[in-house]
Structures are given as structure tokens and as C-alpha cells.
Design a protein around this motif. Sequence first.
Motif, PDB file in Angstrom:
ATOM      1  N   TYR A  87       0.834  -1.204   0.000  1.00  0.00           N
ATOM      2  CA  TYR A  87       0.000   0.000   0.000  1.00  0.00           C
ATOM      3  C   TYR A  87       0.871   1.257   0.000  1.00  0.00           C
ATOM      4  CZ  TYR A  87      -3.243   3.513   1.758  1.00  0.00           C
ATOM      5  OH  TYR A  87      -3.977   4.652   1.925  1.00  0.00           O
ATOM      6  N   PHE A  88       1.860   1.300   0.865  1.00  0.00           N
ATOM      7  CA  PHE A  88       2.737   2.465   0.909  1.00  0.00           C
ATOM      8  C   PHE A  88       3.582   2.578  -0.365  1.00  0.00           C
ATOM      9  CE2 PHE A  88       2.298   2.237   5.672  1.00  0.00           C
ATOM     10  CZ  PHE A  88       1.572   3.407   5.767  1.00  0.00           C
ATOM     11  N   ALA A  89       3.952   1.453  -0.956  1.00  0.00           N
ATOM     12  CA  ALA A  89       4.726   1.491  -2.195  1.00  0.00           C
ATOM     13  C   ALA A  89       3.897   2.082  -3.335  1.00  0.00           C
ATOM     14  CB  ALA A  89       5.204   0.087  -2.568  1.00  0.00           C
ATOM     15  N   VAL A  90       2.626   1.706  -3.410  1.00  0.00           N
ATOM     16  CA  VAL A  90       1.756   2.278  -4.449  1.00  0.00           C
ATOM     17  C   VAL A  90       1.574   3.773  -4.217  1.00  0.00           C
ATOM     18  CG1 VAL A  90      -0.619   2.281  -5.316  1.00  0.00           C
ATOM     19  CG2 VAL A  90       0.574   0.121  -4.988  1.00  0.00           C
ATOM     20  N   GLN A  91       1.381   4.172  -2.964  1.00  0.00           N
ATOM     21  CA  GLN A  91       1.272   5.603  -2.663  1.00  0.00           C
ATOM     22  C   GLN A  91       2.547   6.344  -3.055  1.00  0.00           C
ATOM     23  OE1 GLN A  91       0.321   6.098   1.490  1.00  0.00           O
ATOM     24  NE2 GLN A  91      -1.830   6.450   0.998  1.00  0.00           N
ATOM     25  N   PHE A  92       3.683   5.752  -2.765  1.00  0.00           N
ATOM     26  CA  PHE A  92       4.965   6.369  -3.104  1.00  0.00           C
ATOM     27  C   PHE A  92       5.094   6.550  -4.619  1.00  0.00           C
ATOM     28  CE2 PHE A  92       9.477   6.139  -4.155  1.00  0.00           C
ATOM     29  CZ  PHE A  92      10.009   7.096  -3.311  1.00  0.00           C
ATOM     30  N   LEU A  93       4.750   5.501  -5.371  1.00  0.00           N
ATOM     31  CA  LEU A  93       4.866   5.584  -6.832  1.00  0.00           C
ATOM     32  C   LEU A  93       3.907   6.609  -7.425  1.00  0.00           C
ATOM     33  CD1 LEU A  93       5.269   1.819  -7.756  1.00  0.00           C
ATOM     34  CD2 LEU A  93       6.994   3.611  -7.887  1.00  0.00           C
TER      35      LEU A  93
END
Length: 137
Positions: A87-93
Motif C-alpha cells: 500500500y505504501f509502495a503504491v502511494q509512493f509511486l
Amino acid sequence: MAAKQPPPLMKKHSQTDLVSRLKTRKILGVGGEDDDGEVHRSKGLAAGFRHHVLRGCHHGIALIMWNALYTAEKAIIRWSLLAEACYFAVQFLVTTVSLVESSRIATGAVLLLVSRALFILISIYYYYQVGRRPKKV
């Protein structure tokens, strides 16, 4: 008794079909140009709907994390940590791509990116720590 004859079929004129089709496409907001030369595109999601979807995602992640707090099974805890990291990786991207496209980088946006990267690292660290076998003493 004589059988009733069906009424004759009425044919539509191709011009009215075309106008009707163009009006429908204009109302739907897809394809073609109108009289002003504006190109109609798909309207996609309404602005408010995106926020509801985002709140729903947050509720889902919160429920997963809440249930992970009250379980003793390592598999559930690991899957919860992995879901959080994804979830945080998608937000970061998404944040990175939007900043690159807008070509504006504010201090708050950089702080947001750094915090999300930190959350990803923490989640992955705990993911691997929960999966390790305990040392025999």
C-alpha cells in the motif's frame, strides 16, 4: 375470420440515427467534437467518488492492521505487514509520478515521499523479522 395484418415496419432515416448517436455520445462524454470544436473524452470517475474509494482503501488497510494486532499467527501478521508495505509502495509511486508530471517539487511533497519510504522500510523490516526462526538458546 381473416388474420390481422401486422402494421408496416417504419424505417428510421439514417440522418436521424446519426444525430441521435452523436447526441448520445455527447451526453456520455465520449468521442467526437461538438460545435465549439471541443473533443469529448470519457468522464471517468467523479471527483467525489475518488475520495470515497480512497477512504474505503484506508478502512480496509486499517481493519487488516487492527486484526493483525489481536492474532498470534505469524502468517496473518506477515501478510498484514506485506499488504501495508505494498500500500505504501503504491502511494509512493503515485506521488512520485504526479510530482514528475507536474514538474513542481514542494518541501511538503518531499517530506511525504520520505515518510512513505520510511514506512515501507519499517514494514518490510518487521515482515522479515516476524518470519525468522527463533534462535535456540
